[in-house]
Design a protein around this motif. Structure first.
Motif, mmCIF file in Angstrom:
data_model
loop_
_atom_site.group_PDB
_atom_site.id
_atom_site.type_symbol
_atom_site.label_atom_id
_atom_site.label_comp_id
_atom_site.label_asym_id
_atom_site.label_seq_id
_atom_site.Cartn_x
_atom_site.Cartn_y
_atom_site.Cartn_z
ATOM 1 N N THR A 17 -3.700 -8.995 1.993
ATOM 2 C CA THR A 17 -2.633 -8.524 2.875
ATOM 3 C C THR A 17 -2.608 -7.006 3.037
ATOM 4 O O THR A 17 -2.323 -6.513 4.131
ATOM 5 N N SER A 18 -2.883 -6.221 1.974
ATOM 6 C CA SER A 18 -2.709 -4.767 2.007
ATOM 7 C C SER A 18 -4.049 -4.057 1.849
ATOM 8 O O SER A 18 -4.907 -4.496 1.077
ATOM 9 N N VAL A 19 -4.194 -2.907 2.532
ATOM 10 C CA VAL A 19 -5.450 -2.166 2.544
ATOM 11 C C VAL A 19 -5.201 -0.715 2.136
ATOM 12 O O VAL A 19 -4.299 -0.056 2.667
ATOM 13 N N HIS A 20 -6.017 -0.227 1.210
ATOM 14 C CA HIS A 20 -5.903 1.164 0.777
ATOM 15 C C HIS A 20 -6.206 2.102 1.940
ATOM 16 O O HIS A 20 -7.146 1.899 2.710
ATOM 17 N N GLY A 21 -5.397 3.162 2.048
ATOM 18 C CA GLY A 21 -5.571 4.124 3.128
ATOM 19 C C GLY A 21 -4.737 3.811 4.353
ATOM 20 O O GLY A 21 -4.725 4.592 5.307
ATOM 21 N N PHE A 22 -4.021 2.679 4.290
ATOM 22 C CA PHE A 22 -3.203 2.250 5.419
ATOM 23 C C PHE A 22 -1.804 1.919 4.900
ATOM 24 O O PHE A 22 -1.445 0.756 4.704
ATOM 25 N N ILE A 64 4.030 -14.249 4.236
ATOM 26 C CA ILE A 64 5.362 -13.810 4.665
ATOM 27 C C ILE A 64 6.238 -13.528 3.451
ATOM 28 O O ILE A 64 6.964 -12.525 3.406
ATOM 29 N N GLU A 65 6.169 -14.385 2.434
ATOM 30 C CA GLU A 65 6.929 -14.144 1.203
ATOM 31 C C GLU A 65 6.530 -12.806 0.586
ATOM 32 O O GLU A 65 7.380 -12.044 0.099
ATOM 33 N N TYR A 66 5.241 -12.538 0.572
ATOM 34 C CA TYR A 66 4.741 -11.285 -0.004
ATOM 35 C C TYR A 66 5.296 -10.084 0.759
ATOM 36 O O TYR A 66 5.771 -9.100 0.159
ATOM 37 N N ILE A 67 5.262 -10.160 2.075
ATOM 38 C CA ILE A 67 5.745 -9.055 2.899
ATOM 39 C C ILE A 67 7.251 -8.860 2.725
ATOM 40 O O ILE A 67 7.736 -7.719 2.625
ATOM 41 N N LEU A 68 7.998 -9.945 2.655
ATOM 42 C CA LEU A 68 9.439 -9.833 2.432
ATOM 43 C C LEU A 68 9.733 -9.150 1.089
ATOM 44 O O LEU A 68 10.670 -8.366 0.973
ATOM 45 N N GLY A 69 8.898 -9.447 0.089
ATOM 46 C CA GLY A 69 9.053 -8.780 -1.199
ATOM 47 C C GLY A 69 8.797 -7.285 -1.093
ATOM 48 O O GLY A 69 9.502 -6.470 -1.700
ATOM 49 N N ALA A 70 7.777 -6.913 -0.312
ATOM 50 C CA ALA A 70 7.483 -5.494 -0.127
ATOM 51 C C ALA A 70 8.627 -4.793 0.601
ATOM 52 O O ALA A 70 9.005 -3.665 0.251
ATOM 53 N N LEU A 71 9.181 -5.463 1.596
ATOM 54 C CA LEU A 71 10.277 -4.869 2.359
ATOM 55 C C LEU A 71 11.533 -4.695 1.513
ATOM 56 O O LEU A 71 12.379 -3.844 1.813
#
Length: 547
Positions: A428-433, A459-466
């Motif tokens: 889901t996540s990329v270093h530098g971005f 989506i669960e992961y992104i909600l956790g980040a938010l």
């Protein structure tokens, strides 16, 4: 759907099937990405039940979260944000309707290859699916119904094709240029999927073809195929759905097959009115049915292990299906794959083999090599006179077009970061971005179960980040590298790498398998559903390391 070149990459795909709404290259950039001769119809984007006029919403220049694409992933995230009481998000959709790949693909016979009760949101199930495997237009209508029921229309900006997304380090936000105007966002989520940019093979002389030609993702409904000589290029998931429909419509069909796919029984049927009524009145029964389908599908991952007993049993099932349905030994030999089952996508159909046995259908066991006027020449040297050419050749999957438009904090594009193949921490996540989250991207699809399950995990992961207090989050290079290396090792013993084929799962530059999660959907959820800030640098807490 889909077919050769990127065999099996189509709306019916277990992984690909759930692709979200397209939001890729600009028209000029897309033209450069395709062969010069590929002046083929682009996907029509107005078929969905929920359509909108040109620009119905006032410009919103800033949102906390901007989501690219209004397909399964984008709509799903929008619904979950709304459930969380948030309205500070915008979904940018380049088309004039929601639905993604299910909006664009309207070819005869288009349907999902995952049972509908599993190919839907767990948090908004549908009790009255018409069939076990839902037709494409019914899935498209379902997505439109979800948008209407959740009141997401004001959050969706149509006609907003992404031209560039660039991280602004001074303001700690993303700056987006679109065909509709400029936007800024603290968080950017790409939900553009992998089934939005049709893949076309290089065919000498294609521009000279005298008749209509189009991709299955841009079906030309104005062309009457009755009695026409139709060439179908590819034998992936879209082709096995399409060919029987063309034959039934009275067309003479030539199927250009580069390699034979494995095909297993489909077993589709209509739900009875009593069944639909029962599920509507007993949601717990619908939950149980979904869970049963999920468990059965999960058992299929064992078939992806090279040399496994489960793979051997799976192959025997496919070859038995072939033997039962194809009596002609010559045709059966042409339809027998020469690689390990699962190396390419395994297709499901009860009517493809019988259609190939019809006198009006010809299987050409080689690729389309060249075209001159109405004459199409196969790699075998055999020539055919054709009135219509249909490309069932899948999509750009390993080099996602939107990656060329996303510019990180070093000034490099996501495509440049992915020069050796796609990678992302937690897929889901990329270093530098910073504050960029990718849904249905690197190693986040499945070859055996529903892609919607994977999307919901992300989506669960992104909600956790938010939910984190930090305004800016960026995953470390080490975390991305170690996660990718771990999954590369897990891939090493799969049929995708050892099955003796070249498939659309593999990055053509490196040979890495960069699309499919090398495990079960349950394992993906256990690993990636909960956001852990430990491998992230956060603004105000840890300075971002120089790139």
């Amino acid at each position: 759907m889909s077919a050769e070149r990127r065999e099996g990459a189509g709306p019916g795909a277990a992984a690909p099937a759930a692709a979200a709404g397209p939001a890729g290259l600009t028209p000029d950039a897309r033209a450069e990405a395709l062969p010069d001769h590929a002046s083929i119809s682009r996907p029509a984007r107005t078929q969905a039940a929920l359509t909108h006029a040109a620009l119905p919403h006032a410009e919103l220049t800033h949102a906390d979260v901007v989501i690219i694409g209004a397909g399964f992933a984008g709509i799903g995230l929008g619904m979950r944000l709304r459930h969380a009481g948030r309205d500070d998000f915008v979904i940018l959709e380049r088309a004039t309707a929601v639905g993604g790949t299910w909006r664009d693909n309207t070819y005869p016979g288009v349907a999902c290859d995952i049972p509908a009760q599993l190919y839907s949101y767990s948090f908004r199930q549908k009790a009255d699916w018409s069939r076990v495997f839902a037709p494409g237009d019914e899935i498209n209508s379902y997505l439109s119904e979800c948008v209407a029921a959740e009141g997401l229309e004001p959050n969706i900006h149509f006609g907003a094709e992404l031209l560039e997304a660039r991280w602004d380090a001074r303001e700690n936000r993303w700056r987006l240029t679109t065909s509709r105007g400029d936007y800024t966002a603290r968080v950017l989520v790409t939900a553009a999927g992998r089934l939005s940019e049709p893949m076309l093979p290089a065919v000498d002389g294609l521009e000279s073809f005298a008749g209509p030609r189009f991709h299955t993702a841009a079906w030309d409904h104005s062309v009457d195929l009755t009695g026409k000589r139709v060439g179908v290029v590819g034998t992936g998931a879209s082709a096995v759905q399409l060919v029987p429909q063309l034959a039934a419509a009275g067309a003479e069909v030539v199927v250009f097959q580069r390699s034979a796919p494995y095909v297993i029984p489909r077993g589709d049927r209509a739900f009875t009115p009593a069944e639909r009524e029962f599920f509507a009145g007993h949601p717990q029964a619908l939950d149980r049915a979904r869970a049963d389908i999920f468990r059965a599908a999960e058992a299929g991952f064992a078939q992806k292990r090279h040399g496994s007993a489960e793979a051997a049993q799976h192959r025997e099932r496919a070859l038995s299906h072939l033997e039962r349905q194809v009596a002609d030994p010559v045709l059966r030999r042409m339809l027998t794959p020469d690689y390990e089952i699962g190396c390419k996508r395994v297709l499901i159909s009860d009517d493809y083999y019988p259609a190939l046995g019809l006198s009006t259908v010809t299987l050409e066991p080689s690729a389309l090599r060249s075209v001159a006027g109405i004459r199409a020449t196969a790699a075998s040297g055999t020539e055919y006179d054709l009135d219509v050419l249909v490309f069932a050749t899948g999509f750009e999957t390993t080099e996602l077009p939107f990656s060329r438009l996303v510019v990180g904090r070093s000034g490099a594009t996501l495509a440049e970061h992915w020069m050796n193949g796609m990678s992302a921490f937690a897929s889901t996540s990329v270093h530098g971005f910073p504050n960029l989250y990718i849904v249905d991207g690197p190693l986040a699809s499945l070859g055996h179960n529903s892609a919607v399950e994977m999307i919901e995990t992300q989506i669960e992961y992104i909600l956790g980040a938010l939910a984190e207090p930090a305004q800016v989050l960026e995953v470390s290079a080490e975390a991305e590298h170690d996660y990718t290396a771990e999954l590369d090792r897990a891939n090493a013993d799969t049929v995708w790498l050892r099955g003796g084929c070249t498939s659309w799962y593999l990055d053509p530059r490196t040979g890495r398998q960069t699309l499919l999660w090398p495990g079960t959907a349950r394992a993906f959820r256990e690993r990636n559903a909960r956001f852990d800030p430990t491998p992230y640098a956060a603004s105000g807490a840890v300075a971002l390391a120089p790139l």
